[in-house]
Design an enzyme around this catalytic site. Structure first.
Site, mmCIF file in Angstrom:
data_model
loop_
_atom_site.group_PDB
_atom_site.id
_atom_site.type_symbol
_atom_site.label_atom_id
_atom_site.label_comp_id
_atom_site.label_asym_id
_atom_site.label_seq_id
_atom_site.Cartn_x
_atom_site.Cartn_y
_atom_site.Cartn_z
ATOM 1 C CG ASP A 21 -3.645 -1.407 5.366
ATOM 2 O OD1 ASP A 21 -2.706 -2.140 5.023
ATOM 3 O OD2 ASP A 21 -3.596 -0.163 5.309
ATOM 4 C CG ASP A 42 1.651 -2.023 6.587
ATOM 5 O OD1 ASP A 42 2.327 -1.673 5.599
ATOM 6 O OD2 ASP A 42 0.427 -1.806 6.684
#
Length: 214
Positions: A152, A182
């Site tokens: 991330d 995401d």
């Protein structure tokens, strides 16, 4: 060109494009940033902030090894179902560009993070706050297949919640750190809620009408 062919190309284009962009960004972050390092992109509003998680969206975790395995298997099952459902809609001429875009974005996001879980533990060594990871290290990766961690990097500390606000006062409004995959899932789900009838209701009505005609 047939409508079904156009929609199939649209779906393939969305999936391939965003998976490639997602993986390019993750590989760059993994090989150029230390774990926990952050780089300002737009002042104090937008950072590239490198963290890793066990596979859930926005840096969340689910269990340890067993939870990681179940989450990956569940994601693969969902992707298989969505691909089957999308192909079915296109073949039966029950999809339009909006429906194809929605389902393709959700599939893309799920596949993007599945790739991390499946392969990153094998093709990368460990990222730490002191050492950069390398691709295809001589000593092997940091985890077996299915147990890789998801990369991330998007962080938007937009503003601090005022002290008078209950529960979350003093914290950032949106503290989650997430990735492009995401984002694809989130946008796809939001659009699915907006265009729910196009995806599900119209198909049920069409099937009900066909059954009455038999």
């Amino acid at each position: 060109m047939k409508k079904s062919t156009k929609l199939s190309l649209l779906s393939a284009g969305i999936i391939v494009l965003f998976i490639i962009l997602d993986q390019i960004l993750k590989i760059w972050v993994k090989t150029h940033m230390l774990l926990g390092e952050h780089i300002s992109v737009i002042g104090d509003w937008f950072y590239l902030y490198f963290i890793e998680n066990e596979g859930m969206a926005f840096g969340l975790s689910f269990g340890q090894n067993l939870g990681k395995l179940l989450l990956t298997v569940f994601r693969i099952f969902i992707v298989g179902f969505l691909i089957y459902y999308l192909i079915k809609l296109i073949k039966k001429n029950k999809a339009d560009a909006i429906v194809v875009t929605i389902l393709s974005l959700i599939i893309t996001g799920a596949v993007g993070n599945i790739i991390d879980s499946l392969f990153y533990g094998v093709i990368f060594n460990e990222s730490t706050p002191l050492t950069l990871a390398t691709l295809f290290p001589e000593g092997g990766g940091y985890a077996p297949v299915l147990y890789g961690r998801v990369v991330d990097m998007f962080y938007f500390p937009l503003f601090v919640i005022p002290d008078w606000f209950p529960i979350f006062s003093g914290e950032y409004f949106f503290p989650a750190i997430f990735n492009l995959a995401d984002s694809c899932v989130t946008v796809g789900i939001i659009l699915a809620l907006i265009f729910y009838k196009r995806i599900f209701v119209e198909e049920k009505v069409a099937e009900h009408t066909q059954n009455q005609q038999k």
